[in-house]
Design a protein around this motif. Structure first.
Motif, PDB file in Angstrom:
ATOM      1  N   HIS A  82      44.471  45.797  36.175  1.00 34.06           N
ATOM      2  CA  HIS A  82      45.186  44.752  36.908  1.00 34.06           C
ATOM      3  C   HIS A  82      45.802  45.232  38.228  1.00 34.06           C
ATOM      4  CE1 HIS A  82      44.680  41.983  33.642  1.00 34.06           C
ATOM      5  NE2 HIS A  82      45.309  42.745  32.798  1.00 34.06           N
TER       6      HIS A  82
ATOM      7  N   GLU B 161      46.089  42.832  41.261  1.00 30.42           N
ATOM      8  CA  GLU B 161      46.817  41.564  41.145  1.00 30.42           C
ATOM      9  C   GLU B 161      47.800  41.410  42.310  1.00 30.42           C
ATOM     10  OE1 GLU B 161      46.773  38.917  39.251  1.00 30.42           O
ATOM     11  OE2 GLU B 161      45.093  39.601  38.036  1.00 30.42           O
TER      12      GLU B 161
ATOM     13  N   THR C 245      41.390  38.144  39.308  1.00 24.41           N
ATOM     14  CA  THR C 245      42.804  37.979  39.595  1.00 24.41           C
ATOM     15  C   THR C 245      43.363  36.848  38.759  1.00 24.41           C
ATOM     16  OG1 THR C 245      44.419  37.581  41.353  1.00 24.41           O
ATOM     17  CG2 THR C 245      42.322  36.443  41.545  1.00 24.41           C
TER      18      THR C 245
END
Length: 362
Positions: free
Chosen positions: A98, A101, A189
């Motif tokens: 992640h 992000e 995302t």
């Protein structure tokens, strides 16, 4: 009629009306999980103890360490017609997942750090709908290494989405043909860094020996106010040549507009050959070339090439052991070199990895 007497008469009637073929929600509830651990050694002996490029390395990221790549725990309910799946993850792989992000209020890598999947689903006849965070429709490889032919993932896998957020519709025309349509926030995302949305599509065929999928992604990946239309196409073909030999090939082509500059372009191709040697033992060879002409995805304008050889053993139904040798080469000095005391490490054009991994699941 008194209440106890009424209940004694109604209960057998209700039970007689219940369909014995309709399972209860509790009986459909499934708990899943597992641990994927590894030891990796890089002949470069990188001073940072980190393999691969920044933002990549969802497998075997750490050099000369025994550590956990991915520990998973989740619960799911098969859609009959409504279901869900929540899957959490911990380890060096999920730490990378992640990092792209966008950092905004109530979203960002720290907010979603441990989430692999969190989605609702609805199935009715040939149509299935899924909404939330779910695995990407793009690519040959899964984020869970035990599902892949190799242990480490290809550059094509690392530079394409492992997950996406939005709404997916799947229509099955028959037992072999299906199509998907995705409305997405963006390219791997959960939060969105602009006002644009993205569309994804898939047309897939699943035969007894031949499987193929053509996947696309179209969406704005520029920051707010910046031009950034991304066009991407991905093709995956798998053929079971014999009961013991399978081959897989994949090809990617991407283009993204850039403000004040020519469009960025990238393209790649890879091939895998898997041989089931005997019983629980299999061997896989992979070769791949990845051209990031303008450095949009890898951070450097370069051509990456890698070759991987993997030995897999399944001593039990839910245990997978893999031993792997991998060599990466770039046209630029992008791989970390050994420490040099107080001097920064000298980057190199290549790296060679040896990895031993084990994944146990339930």
């Amino acid at each position: 009629m008194c209440a106890p007497e009424l209940a004694s008469r109604l209960l057998p009637l209700l039970l007689s009306q219940a369909s014995p073929e309709a399972p209860s929600a509790l009986s459909r509830l499934q708990v899943e999980g597992g641990v994927d651990a590894y030891y990796g050694y890089n002949l470069n002996r990188p001073g940072s103890d980190v393999n691969f490029l920044p933002g990549t390395g969802t497998t075997a990221r750490r050099h000369d360490e025994i550590t956990v790549n991915l520990a998973s725990l989740g619960v799911s309910l098969a859609p009959e017609p409504v279901g869900f799946r929540v899957l959490l993850g911990f380890g060096t792989g999920i730490d990378v997942l992640h990092r792209a992000e966008p950092e905004e209020d109530a979203t960002g890598p720290d907010v979603w750090r441990y989430v692999q999947q969190a989605s609702l689903s609805f199935a009715q006849g040939p149509l299935t709908l899924e909404a939330g965070i779910y695995p990407s429709h793009i690519g040959f490889e899964s984020f869970q290494s035990q599902l892949n032919w190799t242990y480490t993932r290809s550059w094509m896998g690392e530079f394409s989405p492992y997950y996406q957020t939005g709404l997916k519709g799947t229509w099955r025309f028959d037992e072999r043909w299906s199509a998907q349509l995705h409305l997405l926030n963006g390219w791997q995302t959960i939060g969105d860094n602009n006002d644009g949305k993205a569309l994804g599509t898939q047309v897939a065929y699943a035969g007894d020996r031949l499987s193929a999928a053509f996947n696309t992604f179209v969406g704005d990946e520029g920051a707010d106010g910046d031009e950034g239309l991304r066009l991407f196409a991905d093709t995956v073909v798998t053929l079971k040549v014999t009961d013991a030999v399978s081959i897989a090939g994949s090809a990617d082509l991407g283009r993204q507009a850039r403000p004040g500059a020519s469009a960025a372009l990238w393209y790649a191709a890879g091939a895998n050959v898997r041989v089931q040697v005997a019983g629980p033992v299999a061997m896989t060879a992979r070769a791949e070339v990845y051209r990031d002409r303008d450095g949009l995805l890898s951070g450097t304008a370069q051509t990456l090439a890698e070759g991987t050889l993997t030995l897999e053993v399944k001593p039990a139904e839910h245990l997978v052991l893999k031993a792997e040798a991998r060599h990466d080469h770039s046209t630029q000095n992008v791989f970390d070199g050994p420490a040099r005391g107080t001097q920064p490490p000298l980057p190199r054009q290549h790296q060679t990895l040896f990895v031993v991994g084990a994944a146990a699941t339930f």
